[in-house]
Motif scaffolding. Structure first.
Motif, PDB file in Angstrom:
ATOM      1  N   VAL A  73      -2.774 -16.847  39.744  1.00 47.74           N
ATOM      2  CA  VAL A  73      -2.112 -15.662  39.205  1.00 47.74           C
ATOM      3  C   VAL A  73      -2.310 -14.519  40.183  1.00 47.74           C
ATOM      4  O   VAL A  73      -3.425 -14.279  40.656  1.00 47.74           O
ATOM      5  N   GLY A  74      -1.236 -13.819  40.513  1.00 48.76           N
ATOM      6  CA  GLY A  74      -1.333 -12.692  41.437  1.00 48.76           C
ATOM      7  C   GLY A  74       0.007 -12.003  41.561  1.00 48.76           C
ATOM      8  O   GLY A  74       0.904 -12.199  40.737  1.00 48.76           O
ATOM      9  N   ASP A  75       0.160 -11.209  42.618  1.00 51.68           N
ATOM     10  CA  ASP A  75       1.425 -10.528  42.873  1.00 51.68           C
ATOM     11  C   ASP A  75       1.778 -10.688  44.342  1.00 51.68           C
ATOM     12  O   ASP A  75       1.181 -11.496  45.052  1.00 51.68           O
ATOM     13  N   ARG A  76       2.744  -9.914  44.829  1.00 54.52           N
ATOM     14  CA  ARG A  76       3.222 -10.091  46.195  1.00 54.52           C
ATOM     15  C   ARG A  76       2.157  -9.799  47.236  1.00 54.52           C
ATOM     16  O   ARG A  76       2.314 -10.151  48.410  1.00 54.52           O
ATOM     17  N   PHE A  77       1.081  -9.133  46.828  1.00 55.93           N
ATOM     18  CA  PHE A  77       0.015  -8.799  47.766  1.00 55.93           C
ATOM     19  C   PHE A  77      -1.090  -9.858  47.784  1.00 55.93           C
ATOM     20  O   PHE A  77      -2.068  -9.711  48.515  1.00 55.93           O
ATOM     21  N   ASP A  78      -0.941 -10.897  46.980  1.00 59.09           N
ATOM     22  CA  ASP A  78      -1.899 -11.998  46.958  1.00 59.09           C
ATOM     23  C   ASP A  78      -1.464 -13.019  48.010  1.00 59.09           C
ATOM     24  O   ASP A  78      -0.504 -13.758  47.808  1.00 59.09           O
TER      25      ASP A  78
ATOM     26  N   LEU B 256      -1.246 -16.788  46.919  1.00 54.91           N
ATOM     27  CA  LEU B 256      -0.116 -17.109  46.054  1.00 54.91           C
ATOM     28  C   LEU B 256       1.188 -17.075  46.835  1.00 54.91           C
ATOM     29  O   LEU B 256       2.076 -17.916  46.623  1.00 54.91           O
ATOM     30  N   ARG B 257       1.303 -16.123  47.741  1.00 53.23           N
ATOM     31  CA  ARG B 257       2.518 -16.086  48.566  1.00 53.23           C
ATOM     32  C   ARG B 257       2.606 -17.341  49.432  1.00 53.23           C
ATOM     33  O   ARG B 257       3.687 -17.901  49.619  1.00 53.23           O
ATOM     34  N   TYR B 258       1.481 -17.786  49.957  1.00 49.63           N
ATOM     35  CA  TYR B 258       1.477 -19.009  50.752  1.00 49.63           C
ATOM     36  C   TYR B 258       1.923 -20.206  49.922  1.00 49.63           C
ATOM     37  O   TYR B 258       2.723 -21.030  50.365  1.00 49.63           O
ATOM     38  N   LEU B 259       1.411 -20.325  48.711  1.00 46.61           N
ATOM     39  CA  LEU B 259       1.718 -21.476  47.874  1.00 46.61           C
ATOM     40  C   LEU B 259       3.176 -21.513  47.439  1.00 46.61           C
ATOM     41  O   LEU B 259       3.776 -22.586  47.340  1.00 46.61           O
ATOM     42  N   THR B 260       3.738 -20.349  47.166  1.00 45.68           N
ATOM     43  CA  THR B 260       5.074 -20.299  46.579  1.00 45.68           C
ATOM     44  C   THR B 260       6.181 -19.940  47.565  1.00 45.68           C
ATOM     45  O   THR B 260       7.349 -20.214  47.296  1.00 45.68           O
ATOM     46  N   ARG B 261       5.832 -19.268  48.671  1.00 45.68           N
ATOM     47  CA  ARG B 261       6.814 -18.693  49.597  1.00 45.68           C
ATOM     48  C   ARG B 261       7.732 -17.700  48.879  1.00 45.68           C
ATOM     49  O   ARG B 261       8.839 -17.413  49.349  1.00 45.68           O
ATOM     50  N   PHE B 262       7.236 -17.162  47.776  1.00 41.53           N
ATOM     51  CA  PHE B 262       7.977 -16.196  46.969  1.00 41.53           C
ATOM     52  C   PHE B 262       7.444 -14.806  47.285  1.00 41.53           C
ATOM     53  O   PHE B 262       6.238 -14.567  47.175  1.00 41.53           O
ATOM     54  N   SER B 263       8.298 -13.874  47.683  1.00 40.27           N
ATOM     55  CA  SER B 263       7.847 -12.575  48.183  1.00 40.27           C
ATOM     56  C   SER B 263       8.103 -11.420  47.219  1.00 40.27           C
ATOM     57  O   SER B 263       8.101 -10.268  47.614  1.00 40.27           O
ATOM     58  N   GLY B 264       8.338 -11.722  45.961  1.00 39.34           N
ATOM     59  CA  GLY B 264       8.559 -10.607  45.045  1.00 39.34           C
ATOM     60  C   GLY B 264       7.429 -10.501  44.108  1.00 39.34           C
ATOM     61  O   GLY B 264       6.433 -10.882  44.514  1.00 39.34           O
ATOM     62  N   PRO B 265       7.376  -9.860  43.036  1.00 38.88           N
ATOM     63  CA  PRO B 265       7.293  -8.422  42.832  1.00 38.88           C
ATOM     64  C   PRO B 265       5.858  -7.910  42.950  1.00 38.88           C
ATOM     65  O   PRO B 265       4.948  -8.692  43.224  1.00 38.88           O
ATOM     66  N   ASP B 266       5.643  -6.638  42.682  1.00 39.53           N
ATOM     67  CA  ASP B 266       4.292  -6.076  42.786  1.00 39.53           C
ATOM     68  C   ASP B 266       3.571  -6.097  41.434  1.00 39.53           C
ATOM     69  O   ASP B 266       2.578  -5.401  41.251  1.00 39.53           O
TER      70      ASP B 266
ATOM     71  N   VAL C  59       5.402 -25.078  38.521  1.00 37.87           N
ATOM     72  CA  VAL C  59       6.197 -24.117  37.756  1.00 37.87           C
ATOM     73  C   VAL C  59       5.816 -22.716  38.193  1.00 37.87           C
ATOM     74  O   VAL C  59       4.630 -22.345  38.169  1.00 37.87           O
ATOM     75  N   LEU C  60       6.791 -21.932  38.590  1.00 37.69           N
ATOM     76  CA  LEU C  60       6.588 -20.534  38.943  1.00 37.69           C
ATOM     77  C   LEU C  60       7.036 -19.681  37.765  1.00 37.69           C
ATOM     78  O   LEU C  60       8.213 -19.698  37.377  1.00 37.69           O
ATOM     79  N   CYS C  61       6.103 -18.954  37.172  1.00 41.16           N
ATOM     80  CA  CYS C  61       6.408 -18.047  36.056  1.00 41.16           C
ATOM     81  C   CYS C  61       6.756 -16.693  36.644  1.00 41.16           C
ATOM     82  O   CYS C  61       5.865 -15.892  36.972  1.00 41.16           O
ATOM     83  N   ALA C  62       8.043 -16.443  36.798  1.00 44.53           N
ATOM     84  CA  ALA C  62       8.511 -15.249  37.503  1.00 44.53           C
ATOM     85  C   ALA C  62       9.148 -14.255  36.544  1.00 44.53           C
ATOM     86  O   ALA C  62       9.651 -14.643  35.485  1.00 44.53           O
ATOM     87  N   PRO C  63       9.167 -12.967  36.887  1.00 43.83           N
ATOM     88  CA  PRO C  63       9.925 -11.994  36.093  1.00 43.83           C
ATOM     89  C   PRO C  63      11.408 -12.330  36.120  1.00 43.83           C
ATOM     90  O   PRO C  63      11.936 -12.803  37.130  1.00 43.83           O
ATOM     91  N   ALA C  64      12.102 -12.076  35.021  1.00 45.79           N
ATOM     92  CA  ALA C  64      13.514 -12.452  34.908  1.00 45.79           C
ATOM     93  C   ALA C  64      14.363 -11.810  35.984  1.00 45.79           C
ATOM     94  O   ALA C  64      15.290 -12.433  36.521  1.00 45.79           O
TER      95      ALA C  64
END
Length: 461
Positions: free
Chosen positions: A45-50, A53-63, A85-90
């Motif tokens: 669990v984290g945000d774009r500054f983690d 988590l960014r490494y694991l997901t390659r997902f660069s959003g939100p704060d 499963v990525l639990c992302a904001p809608a």
């Protein structure tokens, strides 16, 4: 390092449209860590500054926090080894689908026979946006219960709630941990992500090398400014700390300061497509002995100017390089320090190869500095060598391995080699390069000349 590349990376296309290999994270080692621990799932669990988590997901959003859940499949022999499963904001669903799901699809897979898209590492990926009003830890707990506690897992993990182990990074936030535990999960920390991150794939090396080239362009700009600067005659001006110091250099008609020089470096970094990220460290004279100086000091002739530049590229990977210069030096302390640090750098590099204990590299650098009369174990406020010889670089500026820590060097490690010596009353000298440990030694990821006297080297291209 070809023999150590993950299977998924060996099958990836050699080049992408932008001239770089596709950047994809292999989640299979995380699945293997869950199985090896007898656990039910992995949760981060984290945000774009983690960075993890960014490494694991390659997902660069939100704060704001989001979560990743990885669960092994019920059948270890199945083609799909797990689910993620990525639990992302809608509002970020489209971006998450593109960066987390689509980018991980295997472009060469025959999906017609497989009943759906296949993924490069055998870990199926999906994005969920349910429970948007809930904490990310609560949403992750709901996914674990849905997959592990439900029939979707094929009966392979029938642990009852209240007796289920979930692996997490050691740094998981307290509130996320509380939500997971309230849902009946026992948490156990794992270093699996740190271990996987330490060994870079060729696609990661592509990104680091590109950022490192921009880093050296920034240093070249600073060196050119120093070479173009004018020494002002007319004696010394008063030093508030006591003693006499020479008037500052002048560049383009104005006194040259560390802040002016920093702005020139950062301008070149931005033109090269990377962000300085607040990491352009420039010290002059006594402030060159400050390992993280980002203040504003006059740059004077005869004093060391230390440039430590560590920008971040668009894919999240860092570069890191340091050079030291002196304008109109007299060949005193700074010359002796420079020669010692150059020798320490060479001694350290001579030890770099797979299987060598990381501490050996640091030990050889320290021994060489000792031979030149510098204290190899100095505290930060003392004269001598005050830090380790190097550290890993990737999606974090400082990550595993440490050249002062435990463990051995392995192909795929990307580390700095950066011996230095400092005197808080005089200045500092450090020389730093970024290297890749290869199957039979090392490669400097981008070369830059050495020399204590600054030279205008022109356009590096």
């Amino acid at each position: 390092m070809s023999g150590d590349r993950p299977e998924s990376d060996r099958h990836a296309p050699a080049e992408s449209a932008g001239g770089l290999r596709p950047l994809r994270t292999d989640l299979a080692p995380v699945v293997e860590a869950v199985r090896a621990a007898g656990a039910s799932a992995f949760v981060a669990v984290g945000d774009r500054f983690d960075d993890g988590l960014r490494y694991l997901t390659r997902f660069s959003g939100p704060d704001r926090p989001y979560a990743l859940v990885v669960v092994p499949s019920g059948d270890e022999a199945a083609e799909r080894v797990g689910r993620a499963v990525l639990c992302a904001p809608a509002l970020f669903r489209e971006q998450a689908e593109r960066e987390f799901v689509d980018a991980a699809r295997d472009p060469d897979a025959d999906t017609a026979a497989g009943g759906g898209a296949r993924f490069h590492d055998g870990v199926g990926r999906e994005v969920r946006t349910e429970g948007l009003g809930d904490h990310a830890g609560e949403r992750a707990a709901a996914v674990v219960e849905d997959i592990v506690g439900g029939a979707e897992n094929g009966g392979g993990s029938e642990t009852e709630a209240g007796n289920r182990t979930v692996l997490t990074p050691a740094s998981i936030a307290h509130d996320a941990a509380v939500y997971l535990e309230r849902a009946g999960n026992d948490l156990s920390s794992t270093d699996a992500v740190e271990t996987v991150r330490a060994r870079k794939t060729p696609a990661e090396v592509d990104r680091i090398r590109r950022v490192q080239r921009a880093t050296l362009d920034g240093i070249a700009r600073a060196e050119a400014v120093l070479a173009e600067s004018e020494v002002v005659d007319g004696g010394a001006d008063a030093d508030p700390a006591g003693g006499d110091r020479r008037p500052p250099l002048r560049w383009q008609g104005e006194p040259l300061t560390t802040e002016r020089l920093r702005r020139e470096v950062n301008r070149v970094l931005a033109a090269g497509g990377v962000r300085d990220a607040g990491n352009t460290v420039i010290g002059a004279g006594p402030s060159a002995a400050d390992l993280h100086y980002v203040g504003d000091d006059p740059i004077r002739p005869g004093e060391t100017v230390l440039l430590d530049v560590s920008p971040r590229g668009p894919a999240g990977y860092y570069g890191d390089a340091t050079r030291t210069f002196v304008v109109d030096g007299d060949g005193g302390w700074e010359r002796r320090a420079y020669v010692a640090v150059e020798a320490a750098r060479e001694a350290a590099l001579d030890e770099v190869e797979p299987g060598v204990p990381a501490k050996t590299v640091h030990g050889e650098a320290a021994a060489e500095l000792t031979a030149y009369g510098f204290d190899p174990n100095a505290d930060e406020d003392e004269a001598g060598f005050t830090h380790g010889t190097g550290h890993g670089v990737g999606v974090s500026l400082h990550e595993s391995p440490s050249l002062s820590g435990a463990g051995e060097l392995r192909p795929g490690h990307v580390v700095t080699v950066e011996p230095g010596v400092y005197d808080p009353e005089v200045g500092g000298v450090r020389l730093e390069d970024l290297i890749l440990v290869t199957d039979d030694g090392y490669e400097v990821l981008a070369e830059y000349p050495f020399g204590i006297v600054p030279t205008a080297r022109g356009d590096r291209g």
